[in-house]
Write an enzyme that holds these catalytic residues in place. Structure first.
Site, PDB file in Angstrom:
ATOM      1  CB  THR A   1      -2.069   2.228  -6.517  1.00 28.55           C
ATOM      2  OG1 THR A   1      -1.721   2.209  -5.139  1.00 28.55           O
ATOM      3  CG2 THR A   1      -3.498   1.784  -6.687  1.00 28.55           C
TER       4      THR A   1
ATOM      5  CB  CYS B   1      -0.908   0.013   1.223  1.00 24.01           C
ATOM      6  SG  CYS B   1      -1.976   1.450   1.235  1.00 24.01           S
TER       7      CYS B   1
ATOM      8  N   GLY C   1      -6.016   2.158 -12.687  1.00 26.54           N
ATOM      9  CA  GLY C   1      -6.743   2.340 -13.946  1.00 26.54           C
ATOM     10  C   GLY C   1      -5.849   2.226 -15.171  1.00 26.54           C
TER      11      GLY C   1
HETATM   12  C1  LIG Z   1      -9.991   2.973  -3.966  1.00 29.70           C
HETATM   13  C2  LIG Z   1      -8.946   1.904  -3.966  1.00 29.70           C
HETATM   14  C3  LIG Z   1      -8.754   1.122  -2.834  1.00 29.70           C
HETATM   15  C4  LIG Z   1      -7.786   0.117  -2.815  1.00 29.70           C
HETATM   16  N1  LIG Z   1      -7.621  -0.634  -1.695  1.00 29.70           N
HETATM   17  C5  LIG Z   1      -6.712  -1.650  -1.681  1.00 29.70           C
HETATM   18  C6  LIG Z   1      -6.553  -2.485  -0.546  1.00 29.70           C
HETATM   19  O1  LIG Z   1      -7.216  -2.344   0.473  1.00 29.70           O
HETATM   20  N2  LIG Z   1      -5.640  -3.482  -0.603  1.00 29.70           N
HETATM   21  C7  LIG Z   1      -4.882  -3.719  -1.718  1.00 29.70           C
HETATM   22  O2  LIG Z   1      -4.086  -4.671  -1.732  1.00 29.70           O
HETATM   23  N3  LIG Z   1      -5.014  -2.951  -2.817  1.00 29.70           N
HETATM   24  C8  LIG Z   1      -5.904  -1.922  -2.816  1.00 29.70           C
HETATM   25  N4  LIG Z   1      -6.038  -1.135  -3.940  1.00 29.70           N
HETATM   26  C9  LIG Z   1      -5.233  -1.449  -5.140  1.00 29.70           C
HETATM   27  C10 LIG Z   1      -6.032  -2.334  -6.105  1.00 29.70           C
HETATM   28  O3  LIG Z   1      -6.342  -3.602  -5.548  1.00 29.70           O
HETATM   29  C11 LIG Z   1      -5.276  -2.581  -7.433  1.00 29.70           C
HETATM   30  O4  LIG Z   1      -4.031  -3.194  -7.165  1.00 29.70           O
HETATM   31  C12 LIG Z   1      -5.047  -1.293  -8.211  1.00 29.70           C
HETATM   32  O5  LIG Z   1      -6.153  -0.422  -8.110  1.00 29.70           O
HETATM   33  C13 LIG Z   1      -4.770  -1.566  -9.696  1.00 29.70           C
HETATM   34  O6  LIG Z   1      -5.841  -2.226 -10.331  1.00 29.70           O
HETATM   35  P1  LIG Z   1      -6.977  -1.446 -11.193  1.00 29.70           P
HETATM   36  O7  LIG Z   1      -6.277  -0.561 -12.158  1.00 29.70           O
HETATM   37  O8  LIG Z   1      -7.784  -2.536 -11.834  1.00 29.70           O
HETATM   38  O9  LIG Z   1      -7.793  -0.648 -10.215  1.00 29.70           O
HETATM   39  C14 LIG Z   1      -6.986  -0.104  -3.972  1.00 29.70           C
HETATM   40  C15 LIG Z   1      -7.184   0.691  -5.103  1.00 29.70           C
HETATM   41  C16 LIG Z   1      -8.139   1.692  -5.117  1.00 29.70           C
HETATM   42  C17 LIG Z   1      -8.320   2.541  -6.353  1.00 29.70           C
END
Ligand SMILES: Cc1cc2nc3c(=O)[nH]c(=O)nc-3n(C[C@H](O)[C@H](O)[C@H](O)COP(=O)(O)O)c2cc1C
Ligand SMILES: Cc1cc2nc3c(=O)[nH]c(=O)nc-3n(C[C@H](O)[C@H](O)[C@H](O)COP(=O)(O)OP(=O)(O)OC[C@H]3O[C@@H](n4cnc5c(N)ncnc54)[C@H](O)[C@@H]3O)c2cc1C
Ligand code: FES
Length: 532
Positions: free
Chosen positions: A191, A128, A215
């Site tokens: 992220t 994180c 995203g």
């Molecule tokens: C609002 C938000 C909350 C997230 N919370 C977590 C979390 O609690 N634990 C975690 O491992 N990743 C968390 N992530 C990361 C996502 O699981 C993921 O790795 C990241 O958003 C990339 O994937 P995407 O582009 O499909 O969103 C979070 C991402 C977002 C945007």
């Protein structure tokens, strides 16, 4: 729908999509809704030992290219979360518990608690980017990744999948550390550390100032990370970051991922994103190359090396040998219409089922400094993996790609990516006007080759093999004969006293020089010798 199921270290998924942690996953009700909407599995919000409120708002910034967030890991804590997991599991969901903590003991304790609730796997949020003391430091220290993983592995019985941060210079080293710690799979990526400033208010928008970017903008980073991790470790990989379409998912799968997670894609495509991505992945599994030739893609854990073939059962018609024109997790066969079986197969569309067994046969030797690949017609399907294999190993590759007419040329782009391409057409509609051996002879005079591979109509291969024997260049040809068993027991595919299915389909120039049948005879289905 073709079989798009995936197996990630024993975690069985009905399709390769999973809900990413942090989205609609704090309650059992929403976890179950997402599963019912089509996700192969759902990952919970990252859960810690105690309840946590997270950062103050604003915690989210919507961007044209994705989303910036600094939630700060809000969650109800492990004590209360059991009731939520129960709702999801009782509804039939496949649930992965995401875990965080401040030290290895906390991670292990939370993981054990979630496991006791029945989750089928544990994801370790070691990455994180916006919760100080809870991920950021671990994410940047490979030894911590190893240590935290090992602590959880020491107690867990379900698969443990550390989730890695892209905010490091060498993610493969972190994947290696996770594997050393006993990881059963790797999840990548979390992220990207990022920031947004409001020019109007002249201040960072997120209360936390920095957050994590997700995203479409981060997909190329995620794909690159998965690619590098795939090269470094043996455990399966789950790709995350910017997946919104089947094409995006295939990018990850082709980079080496077994499955993908989707988070921000929920905002753009809604809850149907999982079912949509799954059917889009399936639709990519059939590609019409030219009017009578199609490529069929399918996911399979079977091995496969350049030159090998599989037996494809078209129920009600026949079982026929087909070369693997794509290797890797999503394999492919490229089929040209000849008779009953191939014409029946060409009517298949995504979702229709065939039986496959294999891979069978020997493989091309991909040695040498400079290789010439000579393909006639659909023969390119048998050698395209060798063309790419040579290139991957650093051998310079020239390909003579020949077809009757320009419209029948296939895989030209793939050959171009591997090296130099010389096109020949029988009718002169593209490139050299004439047959493949004549162009091959010309190209052989242009460079010094120390390896030649060929596949196509047998008279063509005979001419190419003879050219190489005259020049003393090692040559390998991929032969076709009628096959029944494919495994060397029925004698249907005999060439002199060799079996094309077992001793071949690849034969060397020396072997073929001694052959009485090569270029002269084949056997029909009853075993009679027929002139070619
Ligand atoms: C609002 C938000 C909350 C997230 N919370 C977590 C979390 O609690 N634990 C975690 O491992 N990743 C968390 N992530 C990361 C996502 O699981 C993921 O790795 C990241 O958003 C990339 O994937 P995407 O582009 O499909 O969103 C979070 C991402 C977002 C945007
Ligand atoms: C190791 C191996 C790998 C192969 N890989 C591929 C591949 O990647 N893609 C692909 O399209 N095919 C490939 N083939 C050939 C494929 O198996 C045959 O084309 C298929 O079995 C024909 O079945 P059918 O029922 O459609 O034709 P049939 O009904 O068996 O034959 C119909 C007519 O077409 C002729 N014919 C059949 N096959 C061929 C052929 N290959 N060349 C010229 N004439 C033929 C027959 O002599 C007959 O006259 C491979 C064969 C082998 C042994
Ligand atoms: S196909 Fe049976 S021995 Fe080769």
């Amino acid at each position: 729908m073709p079989d798009v199921s995936a197996n990630v270290a024993g975690l069985k998924l009905r399709n390769p999509t999973m809900l990413a942690s942090g989205f609609l996953d704090e309650t059992g009700g929403t976890l179950l809704r997402v599963f019912k909407a089509g996700a192969g599995a759902v990952v919970t919000k990252s859960i810690g030992p105690e309840p946590r409120t997270g950062n103050t708002n604003p915690t989210v910034v919507e961007l044209e290219v994705g989303m910036l967030n600094a939630m700060g890991l809000p969650n109800p804590g492990m004590e209360d979360f059991g009731a939520e997991v129960k709702v999801a599991l009782d509804g039939g969901a496949v649930v992965v518990g995401s875990v965080y903590g401040k030290d290895p003991d906390e991670y292990a304790a939370v993981a054990s608690r979630l496991e006791s609730y029945g989750v089928q796997a544990i994801e370790l949020n070691l990455s994180c980017p916006h919760a100080k003391g809870l991920g950021t430091e671990i994410a940047e220290d490979p030894e911590a990744v190893r240590e935290f993983t090992a602590a959880v592995k020491a107690k867990a019985r379900v698969p443990v999948m550390p989730k890695l941060s892209p905010n490091v210079s060498d993610i493969a080293a972190f994947a290696g550390a996770a594997e050393d710690g006993g990881a059963d799979a790797i999840v990548a990526i979390n992220t990207l550390k990022a920031m947004a400033i409001s020019p109007e208010l002249k201040t960072p928008i997120l209360a936390n100032r920095v957050g994590g970017l997700s995203g479409p903008a981060i997909r190329p980073v995620g794909v690159r990370c998965v690619y590098e991790i795939y090269e470094a470790v043996d455990v399966p990989i789950v790709g995350v970051g910017g997946v919104e379409t089947g094409r995006d998912a295939l990018e990850y799968i082709l980079a080496g991922a077994r499955a993908v997670q989707i988070g921000t894609g929920l905002a753009t495509r809604g809850m149907s994103v999982f079912a949509d991505v799954t059917s889009e992945v399936a639709a990519y599994l059939v590609t019409r190359e030219v009017h009578h030739t199609s490529t069929f893609r399918f996911r399979s854990a079977m091995e496969g090396a350049p030159g090998q073939f599989i037996m494809v059962w078209i129920p009600g018609h026949d079982e026929v040998p087909m070369a693997l024109s794509y290797l890797g997790d999503v394999k492919g066969i490229t089929v040209r219409a000849y008779g009953d079986a191939t014409n029946a197969l060409l009517k298949y569309t995504a979702g229709d089922l065939v039986g496959v067994r294999g891979p069978y046969g020997n493989t091309f030797h991909l040695d040498g400094r400079r290789a010439l690949c000579v393909a006639g017609g659909v023969g390119i399907a048998s050698i395209i993996a060798a063309v790419e294999g040579f290139s991957d190993r650093g051998t310079k590759v020239s390909t003579v790609l020949a077809a009757r007419t320009a419209e029948e040329l296939i895989f030209e782009e793939r050959c171009e990516e591997a090296g130099e391409v010389h096109v020949a057409t029988d009718d002169g509609t593209r490139g050299f006007h004439g047959l493949a051996p004549a162009l091959a002879k010309r190209v052989l005079g242009q460079h010094t080759f120390d390896s030649v591979v060929t596949c196509g109509p047998e008279p063509m291969m005979k001419a190419v093999v003879d050219l190489c024997l005259e020049r003393g260049i090692p040559v390998q040809a991929s032969l076709e004969r009628f096959m029944k068993c494919g495994i060397g027991i029925c004698d249907a595919c005999v060439l002199d006293d060799a079996l094309v299915c077992k001793d071949g389909p690849i034969f060397t120039g020396e072997e073929l020089a001694k052959s009485h049948d090569f270029g002269r005879f084949r056997r029909d289905e009853s075993g009679r010798r027929i002139p070619l």
